[in-house]
Design a protein around this motif. Structure first.
Motif, PDB file in Angstrom:
ATOM      1  N   VAL A 250      83.286 -24.769  24.699  1.00  0.00           N
ATOM      2  CA  VAL A 250      83.742 -24.886  26.083  1.00  0.00           C
ATOM      3  C   VAL A 250      84.526 -23.617  26.400  1.00  0.00           C
ATOM      4  CG1 VAL A 250      85.015 -26.211  27.797  1.00  0.00           C
ATOM      5  CG2 VAL A 250      83.912 -27.393  25.883  1.00  0.00           C
ATOM      6  N   GLY A 251      83.852 -22.645  26.962  1.00  0.00           N
ATOM      7  CA  GLY A 251      84.496 -21.373  27.261  1.00  0.00           C
ATOM      8  C   GLY A 251      85.259 -21.416  28.563  1.00  0.00           C
ATOM      9  N   VAL A 252      85.542 -20.238  29.089  1.00  0.00           N
ATOM     10  CA  VAL A 252      86.288 -20.122  30.332  1.00  0.00           C
ATOM     11  C   VAL A 252      85.379 -20.498  31.494  1.00  0.00           C
ATOM     12  CG1 VAL A 252      87.570 -18.560  31.830  1.00  0.00           C
ATOM     13  CG2 VAL A 252      87.688 -18.298  29.339  1.00  0.00           C
ATOM     14  N   GLN A 253      85.836 -21.407  32.343  1.00  0.00           N
ATOM     15  CA  GLN A 253      85.108 -21.776  33.545  1.00  0.00           C
ATOM     16  C   GLN A 253      85.952 -21.402  34.750  1.00  0.00           C
ATOM     17  OE1 GLN A 253      83.695 -25.783  33.471  1.00  0.00           O
ATOM     18  NE2 GLN A 253      83.077 -25.673  31.323  1.00  0.00           N
ATOM     19  N   ARG A 254      85.359 -20.708  35.691  1.00  0.00           N
ATOM     20  CA  ARG A 254      86.095 -20.160  36.826  1.00  0.00           C
ATOM     21  C   ARG A 254      85.695 -20.864  38.111  1.00  0.00           C
ATOM     22  NH1 ARG A 254      84.253 -16.204  33.405  1.00  0.00           N
ATOM     23  NH2 ARG A 254      85.881 -15.004  32.355  1.00  0.00           N
ATOM     24  N   ASP A 255      86.501 -20.655  39.138  1.00  0.00           N
ATOM     25  CA  ASP A 255      86.170 -21.257  40.429  1.00  0.00           C
ATOM     26  C   ASP A 255      85.138 -20.404  41.161  1.00  0.00           C
ATOM     27  OD1 ASP A 255      87.519 -19.085  41.506  1.00  0.00           O
ATOM     28  OD2 ASP A 255      89.356 -20.210  41.877  1.00  0.00           O
ATOM     29  N   PHE A 288      88.181 -32.399  32.254  1.00  0.00           N
ATOM     30  CA  PHE A 288      88.323 -33.350  31.162  1.00  0.00           C
ATOM     31  C   PHE A 288      87.035 -33.411  30.356  1.00  0.00           C
ATOM     32  CE2 PHE A 288      91.198 -34.387  34.546  1.00  0.00           C
ATOM     33  CZ  PHE A 288      92.381 -34.711  33.897  1.00  0.00           C
ATOM     34  N   TYR A 289      87.186 -33.576  29.027  1.00  0.00           N
ATOM     35  CA  TYR A 289      86.052 -33.522  28.116  1.00  0.00           C
ATOM     36  C   TYR A 289      86.202 -34.583  27.044  1.00  0.00           C
ATOM     37  CZ  TYR A 289      85.922 -28.855  30.205  1.00  0.00           C
ATOM     38  OH  TYR A 289      85.911 -27.816  31.099  1.00  0.00           O
ATOM     39  N   ASP A 290      85.052 -35.016  26.494  1.00  0.00           N
ATOM     40  CA  ASP A 290      85.118 -35.818  25.290  1.00  0.00           C
ATOM     41  C   ASP A 290      85.150 -34.884  24.085  1.00  0.00           C
ATOM     42  OD1 ASP A 290      82.497 -34.970  24.825  1.00  0.00           O
ATOM     43  OD2 ASP A 290      81.596 -36.877  25.413  1.00  0.00           O
ATOM     44  N   ALA A 291      85.217 -35.446  22.879  1.00  0.00           N
ATOM     45  CA  ALA A 291      85.382 -34.615  21.687  1.00  0.00           C
ATOM     46  C   ALA A 291      84.197 -33.691  21.440  1.00  0.00           C
ATOM     47  CB  ALA A 291      85.607 -35.510  20.464  1.00  0.00           C
ATOM     48  N   SER A 292      83.045 -34.008  22.014  1.00  0.00           N
ATOM     49  CA  SER A 292      81.865 -33.161  21.838  1.00  0.00           C
ATOM     50  C   SER A 292      81.816 -32.000  22.820  1.00  0.00           C
ATOM     51  CB  SER A 292      80.597 -34.012  21.994  1.00  0.00           C
ATOM     52  OG  SER A 292      80.424 -34.414  23.348  1.00  0.00           O
ATOM     53  N   GLY A 293      82.751 -31.966  23.796  1.00  0.00           N
ATOM     54  CA  GLY A 293      82.760 -30.918  24.797  1.00  0.00           C
ATOM     55  C   GLY A 293      82.036 -31.280  26.079  1.00  0.00           C
ATOM     56  N   ARG A 294      81.548 -32.514  26.178  1.00  0.00           N
ATOM     57  CA  ARG A 294      80.871 -32.953  27.402  1.00  0.00           C
ATOM     58  C   ARG A 294      81.910 -33.260  28.471  1.00  0.00           C
ATOM     59  NH1 ARG A 294      79.295 -38.034  29.444  1.00  0.00           N
ATOM     60  NH2 ARG A 294      80.280 -38.994  27.609  1.00  0.00           N
TER      61      ARG A 294
END
Length: 412
Positions: A250-255, A288-294
């Motif tokens: 889960v890298g950087v996510q931008r607007d 928000f994410y679950d432990a798998s990154g979803r």
């Protein structure tokens, strides 16, 4: 019965207990808090527990008896009687235990920038922290220069540590009483930040490809600033007892405008211990994410959380610490209904740091009549009361200057 059998049995017995440590989260966002006459936001400190300390908690220096609580530090049946605050209003930084209700100041740090290079008027460096950790035997804070990142586990017996060079290739589990690392957890993806789940059984570790605390300054301030981008790559979720975990990309996510809030974008646990949250941008707030990154929906109790307010949800889950208000009093903050996000009331305090119990919080605040927003101290504030209990002395200097220290809280 050997140690491993005792650990397994204790975890089974405590598996259903409600662990309710408020989360700590997010790096400093100077502009947001200045606009509200509040103190800048500190990086949260995050923590991990060692095998023994994850379950068997020795009493703190003010407990007066044997503590057999689970690692989260929460009594299975909380009582109305809580220890009196341990306050030292003449100390800044503090030397002796500061605590109120269920929460104690577990550690604190100071920060300075190590300027390492300069080229064409651009100076590059990294922010360096120096930590003072609570010694559970003496009840005093002791300086420890070995670590770039420290987070203290619920129970005040164990800390998760990262060595000086970030991002780090292993996570240490430090016994606070002996000062020795009891176990190392090696990682394939280097780590720059850590945080416990609220029951102390899981650890989220944020991974980076480069140092997350880089800094630049320029001789000519009229020049276009040098762009620094976050190098976050994802996160691990570890089981503390076994040391086993998995990594999520889960890298950087931008607007939509490509905005980032800062280089350090650490992940932390929600109250449910299953959902991981990470600030992506100032406009989009938490994701928000679950432990798998979803990516998943926000937990119902935390959908209206304010990402830079560290106190979060109250222990009983009925109230949420909110942003600076400054309406009823010169410095005050909102208390929200976590189900609707509506304002319930105001409470004293510039910045709400941690819940002491269901009605009281530890906060930064200035003295009555003080106009300098940075001349603040730790106080205990109570909903429905005008009274503040000073817990520490006043910070010195202005924002970012010498004499300022950042608190890290944990349940005791």
């Amino acid at each position: 019965m050997n140690v491993e059998e005792l650990l397994r049995d204790t975890f089974r017995e405590q598996a259903e207990d409600d662990q309710r440590t408020p989360p700590g989260f997010a790096d400093r966002v100077f502009a947001v808090r200045r606009r509200r006459r509040t103190r800048r936001i500190a990086s949260v400190a995050v923590a991990a527990a060692a095998v023994l300390a994850a379950v068997i908690v020795v009493p703190g220096p003010d407990s007066g008896g044997q503590d057999v609580r689970p690692s989260g530090g929460v009594d299975p049946k909380p009582t109305a009687t809580r220890p009196a605050p341990s306050a030292h209003p003449a100390q800044s930084p503090v030397h002796s235990l500061v605590a109120a209700g269920r929460t104690a100041l577990a550690a604190y740090y100071t920060q300075k920038t190590d300027w390492q290079s300069a080229h064409d008027g651009v100076h590059r460096g990294t922010a360096v922290r120096t930590y003072w950790l609570l010694d559970p035997k003496s009840g005093h804070y002791e300086k420890d220069t070995r670590w770039s990142w420290v987070a203290v586990a619920p129970g005040l017996r164990t800390a998760a540590v990262l060595e000086r060079h970030l991002p780090a290739r292993r996570i240490g589990l430090l016994d606070l009483a002996s000062g020795k690392v009891e176990r190392w957890i090696p990682v394939e993806h280097p780590v720059g930040g850590l945080e416990f789940s609220h029951d102390g059984t899981r650890l989220v570790a944020t991974t980076y490809s480069a140092h997350p605390d880089q800094r630049v300054k320029m001789d000519d301030m009229d020049r276009i600033p040098v762009s620094l981008k976050s190098s976050r790559t994802g996160f691990y979720v570890f089981d503390v007892l076994s040391g086993k975990g998995s990594w999520a990309d889960v890298g950087v996510q931008r607007d939509d405008q490509g905005n980032e809030i800062n280089l350090r974008q650490d992940f932390g646990f929600c109250r449910d211990g299953r959902t991981v949250t990470g600030l992506q941008s100032i406009n989009h707030g938490d994701r928000f994410y679950d432990a798998s990154g979803r990516e998943v929906s926000a937990p119902r109790e935390e959908r209206y959380r304010t990402w830079f307010v560290k106190a979060g949800l109250s222990p009983d889950g009925t109230k949420m610490a909110g942003d600076f208000a400054g309406e009823k009093w010169y410095t005050s903050s909102w208390i929200l209904d976590p189900r609707t996000g509506k304002h319930l009331t105001e409470v004293h305090g510039q910045q709400l740091l941690a819940w002491a119990d269901d009605k009281s919080l530890i906060a930064w605040d200035i003295a009555k009549g003080e106009k300098n927003e940075f001349h603040n101290r730790l106080v205990l504030v109570t909903i429905g009361s005008d009274k503040e209990v000073p817990l520490s002395g006043f910070l010195k200097g202005t924002d970012g200057s010498a004499g300022r220290w950042e608190p890290l809280f944990a349940e005791r």
